[in-house]
Design an enzyme around this catalytic site. Structure first.
Site, PDB file in Angstrom:
ATOM      1  N   TYR A  31      71.447  21.046  29.490  1.00 13.23           N
ATOM      2  CA  TYR A  31      70.988  22.026  30.489  1.00 13.23           C
ATOM      3  C   TYR A  31      69.559  21.747  30.971  1.00 13.23           C
ATOM      4  O   TYR A  31      69.207  22.131  32.088  1.00 13.23           O
ATOM      5  CB  TYR A  31      71.140  23.464  29.968  1.00 13.23           C
ATOM      6  CG  TYR A  31      72.592  23.867  30.021  1.00 13.23           C
ATOM      7  CD1 TYR A  31      73.183  24.224  31.225  1.00 13.23           C
ATOM      8  CD2 TYR A  31      73.392  23.798  28.884  1.00 13.23           C
ATOM      9  CE1 TYR A  31      74.538  24.525  31.291  1.00 13.23           C
ATOM     10  CE2 TYR A  31      74.749  24.102  28.942  1.00 13.23           C
ATOM     11  CZ  TYR A  31      75.308  24.468  30.150  1.00 13.23           C
ATOM     12  OH  TYR A  31      76.646  24.752  30.220  1.00 13.23           O
TER      13      TYR A  31
ATOM     14  N   ASN B 144      77.997  28.853  41.284  1.00 14.22           N
ATOM     15  CA  ASN B 144      76.994  27.828  41.019  1.00 14.22           C
ATOM     16  C   ASN B 144      75.827  28.375  40.216  1.00 14.22           C
ATOM     17  O   ASN B 144      75.378  29.506  40.427  1.00 14.22           O
ATOM     18  CB  ASN B 144      76.489  27.223  42.334  1.00 14.22           C
ATOM     19  CG  ASN B 144      77.577  26.425  43.017  1.00 14.22           C
ATOM     20  OD1 ASN B 144      78.598  26.123  42.402  1.00 14.22           O
ATOM     21  ND2 ASN B 144      77.371  26.093  44.271  1.00 14.22           N
TER      22      ASN B 144
ATOM     23  N   HIS C  27      78.208  33.122  37.287  1.00 14.90           N
ATOM     24  CA  HIS C  27      78.104  32.261  36.105  1.00 14.90           C
ATOM     25  C   HIS C  27      76.653  32.048  35.667  1.00 14.90           C
ATOM     26  O   HIS C  27      76.358  31.094  34.953  1.00 14.90           O
ATOM     27  CB  HIS C  27      78.786  30.913  36.364  1.00 14.90           C
ATOM     28  CG  HIS C  27      80.273  31.027  36.490  1.00 14.90           C
ATOM     29  ND1 HIS C  27      81.057  30.061  37.083  1.00 14.90           N
ATOM     30  CD2 HIS C  27      81.126  32.001  36.105  1.00 14.90           C
ATOM     31  CE1 HIS C  27      82.327  30.441  37.058  1.00 14.90           C
ATOM     32  NE2 HIS C  27      82.396  31.619  36.478  1.00 14.90           N
TER      33      HIS C  27
ATOM     34  N   CYS D  53      67.741  35.229  25.598  1.00 15.60           N
ATOM     35  CA  CYS D  53      67.649  35.198  24.139  1.00 15.60           C
ATOM     36  C   CYS D  53      68.943  35.728  23.545  1.00 15.60           C
ATOM     37  O   CYS D  53      69.331  36.869  23.817  1.00 15.60           O
ATOM     38  CB  CYS D  53      66.459  36.024  23.653  1.00 15.60           C
ATOM     39  SG  CYS D  53      66.391  36.081  21.846  1.00 15.60           S
TER      40      CYS D  53
ATOM     41  N   ALA E  50      81.343  19.961  53.275  1.00 12.98           N
ATOM     42  CA  ALA E  50      80.753  21.302  53.443  1.00 12.98           C
ATOM     43  C   ALA E  50      79.682  21.307  54.529  1.00 12.98           C
ATOM     44  O   ALA E  50      79.586  22.263  55.304  1.00 12.98           O
ATOM     45  CB  ALA E  50      80.154  21.772  52.113  1.00 12.98           C
TER      46      ALA E  50
ATOM     47  N   CYS F 264      67.909  39.056  21.239  1.00 10.63           N
ATOM     48  CA  CYS F 264      67.488  40.374  21.755  1.00 10.63           C
ATOM     49  C   CYS F 264      67.860  40.606  23.211  1.00 10.63           C
ATOM     50  O   CYS F 264      67.605  41.684  23.741  1.00 10.63           O
ATOM     51  CB  CYS F 264      65.987  40.556  21.560  1.00 10.63           C
ATOM     52  SG  CYS F 264      64.988  39.525  22.661  1.00 10.63           S
TER      53      CYS F 264
ATOM     54  N   GLY G  88      84.169  25.200  48.781  1.00  9.36           N
ATOM     55  CA  GLY G  88      83.771  24.183  47.801  1.00  9.36           C
ATOM     56  C   GLY G  88      84.107  24.515  46.366  1.00  9.36           C
ATOM     57  O   GLY G  88      83.327  24.232  45.460  1.00  9.36           O
ATOM     58  N   THR G  89      85.277  25.103  46.163  1.00  9.47           N
ATOM     59  CA  THR G  89      85.687  25.379  44.780  1.00  9.47           C
ATOM     60  C   THR G  89      87.117  24.887  44.558  1.00  9.47           C
ATOM     61  O   THR G  89      87.960  24.987  45.439  1.00  9.47           O
ATOM     62  CB  THR G  89      85.499  26.879  44.422  1.00  9.47           C
ATOM     63  OG1 THR G  89      86.016  27.106  43.115  1.00  9.47           O
ATOM     64  CG2 THR G  89      86.165  27.813  45.395  1.00  9.47           C
TER      65      THR G  89
HETATM   66  P1  NAD Z   1      84.748  22.054  40.730  1.00 10.81           P
HETATM   67  O1  NAD Z   1      83.965  20.830  40.353  1.00 10.81           O
HETATM   68  O2  NAD Z   1      85.881  22.443  39.885  1.00 10.81           O
HETATM   69  O3  NAD Z   1      85.335  21.865  42.215  1.00 10.81           O
HETATM   70  C1  NAD Z   1      84.530  21.421  43.274  1.00 10.81           C
HETATM   71  C2  NAD Z   1      85.342  21.525  44.553  1.00 10.81           C
HETATM   72  O4  NAD Z   1      84.498  21.159  45.627  1.00 10.81           O
HETATM   73  C3  NAD Z   1      86.582  20.613  44.626  1.00 10.81           C
HETATM   74  O5  NAD Z   1      87.679  21.324  45.152  1.00 10.81           O
HETATM   75  C4  NAD Z   1      86.146  19.505  45.608  1.00 10.81           C
HETATM   76  O6  NAD Z   1      87.225  19.025  46.383  1.00 10.81           O
HETATM   77  C5  NAD Z   1      85.152  20.241  46.476  1.00 10.81           C
HETATM   78  N1  NAD Z   1      84.129  19.371  47.039  1.00 10.81           N
HETATM   79  C6  NAD Z   1      83.531  18.278  46.481  1.00 10.81           C
HETATM   80  N2  NAD Z   1      82.616  17.768  47.309  1.00 10.81           N
HETATM   81  C7  NAD Z   1      82.613  18.552  48.426  1.00 10.81           C
HETATM   82  C8  NAD Z   1      81.896  18.539  49.649  1.00 10.81           C
HETATM   83  N3  NAD Z   1      80.958  17.630  49.903  1.00 10.81           N
HETATM   84  N4  NAD Z   1      82.166  19.482  50.579  1.00 10.81           N
HETATM   85  C9  NAD Z   1      83.130  20.434  50.346  1.00 10.81           C
HETATM   86  N5  NAD Z   1      83.848  20.503  49.201  1.00 10.81           N
HETATM   87  C10 NAD Z   1      83.584  19.575  48.258  1.00 10.81           C
HETATM   88  O7  NAD Z   1      83.707  23.225  40.889  1.00 10.81           O
HETATM   89  P2  NAD Z   1      83.960  24.786  40.920  1.00 10.81           P
HETATM   90  O8  NAD Z   1      85.249  25.131  41.543  1.00 10.81           O
HETATM   91  O9  NAD Z   1      82.710  25.415  41.388  1.00 10.81           O
HETATM   92  O10 NAD Z   1      84.119  25.039  39.374  1.00 10.81           O
HETATM   93  C11 NAD Z   1      83.646  26.094  38.874  1.00 10.81           C
HETATM   94  C12 NAD Z   1      82.549  25.757  37.842  1.00 10.81           C
HETATM   95  O11 NAD Z   1      81.672  24.678  38.161  1.00 10.81           O
HETATM   96  C13 NAD Z   1      81.663  26.890  37.751  1.00 10.81           C
HETATM   97  O12 NAD Z   1      81.629  27.293  36.420  1.00 10.81           O
HETATM   98  C14 NAD Z   1      80.270  26.435  38.180  1.00 10.81           C
HETATM   99  O13 NAD Z   1      79.308  27.140  37.446  1.00 10.81           O
HETATM  100  C15 NAD Z   1      80.300  25.030  37.859  1.00 10.81           C
HETATM  101  N6  NAD Z   1      79.389  24.084  38.530  1.00 10.81           N
HETATM  102  C16 NAD Z   1      78.247  24.447  39.195  1.00 10.81           C
HETATM  103  C17 NAD Z   1      77.423  23.480  39.770  1.00 10.81           C
HETATM  104  C18 NAD Z   1      76.167  23.899  40.495  1.00 10.81           C
HETATM  105  O14 NAD Z   1      75.598  24.918  40.175  1.00 10.81           O
HETATM  106  N7  NAD Z   1      75.737  23.126  41.507  1.00 10.81           N
HETATM  107  C19 NAD Z   1      77.750  22.131  39.667  1.00 10.81           C
HETATM  108  C20 NAD Z   1      78.913  21.778  38.970  1.00 10.81           C
HETATM  109  C21 NAD Z   1      79.734  22.772  38.429  1.00 10.81           C
END
Ligand code: NAD
Length: 229
Positions: free
Chosen positions: A52, A88, A105, A113, A216, A116, A172-173
């Site tokens: 992290y 994210n 998330h 902590c 995106a 506490c 983007g998920t």
């Molecule tokens: P995931 O990695 O499972 O999925 C990412 C999605 O984004 C996929 O469907 C992919 O096709 C798409 N994608 C990839 N590049 C792209 C682009 N340039 N434009 C548009 N779409 C694009 O991620 P998720 O669905 O967010 O998974 C959830 C978990 O991932 C969460 O727990 C989150 O906290 C965590 N996460 C967060 C970050 C961050 O904060 N930046 C990074 C990685 C993972």
């Protein structure tokens, strides 16, 4: 809330922050059970804090991209109420100017902590010898992110917003992680119009009434432009 927008790692991919489940994603390099579960932290806190620390460092350096800026503009100019729910742990939406953001998330730039419940915003890396400024415990500070097996934040507010919304947009998920993966179904039950903006169809892609696929930084500004026109 009229419009609920859910974002995932894909919106930050073009800001240089890796996604999790894509072919070069973070979960192809590390085992999520080691770094993203309370059990992993109990087993090897040093390893988890190092993981992290890297996320925190990347997050501090990263800049929002055109998709983050477009959503901030959408919130500022849209006549409807807009709620941004993000999975994210980066804070690129806020850096771009979005105000109404819920991090279900958690965030990388905050410590929590385990003893506490004290929270503090920070850009410094945590180590196993760090002391909680509130309860003085050693080694109990962790990043304020929600791990697998833990309850996501703000669920009551999010569920209410989904019940009330007229439009639900998922950006983007991958649709692999619940409860966020189930939001489209909640929104459909509430009678909302559902839209997916992603690189490719997600796991629940067939549940959306409308979909636009591509980067995106291209599809999000275009969608915002059309919505505001
Ligand atoms: P995931 O990695 O499972 O999925 C990412 C999605 O984004 C996929 O469907 C992919 O096709 C798409 N994608 C990839 N590049 C792209 C682009 N340039 N434009 C548009 N779409 C694009 O991620 P998720 O669905 O967010 O998974 C959830 C978990 O991932 C969460 O727990 C989150 O906290 C965590 N996460 C967060 C970050 C961050 O904060 N930046 C990074 C990685 C993972």
């Amino acid at each position: 809330m009229s419009i609920v927008i859910l974002t995932g790692a894909g919106i930050s991919a073009e800001s240089g922050l890796g996604t999790f489940r894509d072919k070069d994603g973070i979960w192809t390099k590390v085992d999520l059970r080691d770094v993203a579960t309370p059990e992993g932290f109990a087993r090897d806190p040093e390893y988890v804090l190092k993981f992290y620390a890297a996320r925190r460092e990347h997050g501090v350096k990263a800049e929002p991209n055109a998709a983050h800026f477009a959503l901030a503009r959408f919130e500022a100019e849209c006549s409807d109420e807009v709620l941004l729910v993000t999975q994210n742990i980066d804070v690129l939406h806020e850096k771009a100017g979005s105000k109404n953001v819920l991090h279900m998330h958690g965030v990388t730039n905050q410590d929590l902590c385990n003893n506490c419940g004290h929270r503090q915003k920070t850009e410094k890396s945590l180590t196993v010898t760090c002391v909680c400024p509130q309860c003085q415990s050693i080694g109990t500070l962790r990043p304020d992110v929600v791990w697998f097996g833990e309850m996501p934040y703000h669920m009551g507010t999010i569920e209410q917003a989904l019940e009330d919304c007229k439009t639900f947009v998922s950006i983007g998920t991958s649709g692999e992680v619940y409860p966020a993966a189930g939001f489209v179904a909640n929104a459909r039950v509430a009678g909302a119009h559902t839209i997916e903006l992603n690189l490719e169809p997600s796991s629940g892609g067939n549940l959306f009434a409308e979909a636009h696929y591509g980067l995106a930084t291209e599809v999000v500004p275009k969608w915002v432009e059309e919505m505001l026109a």
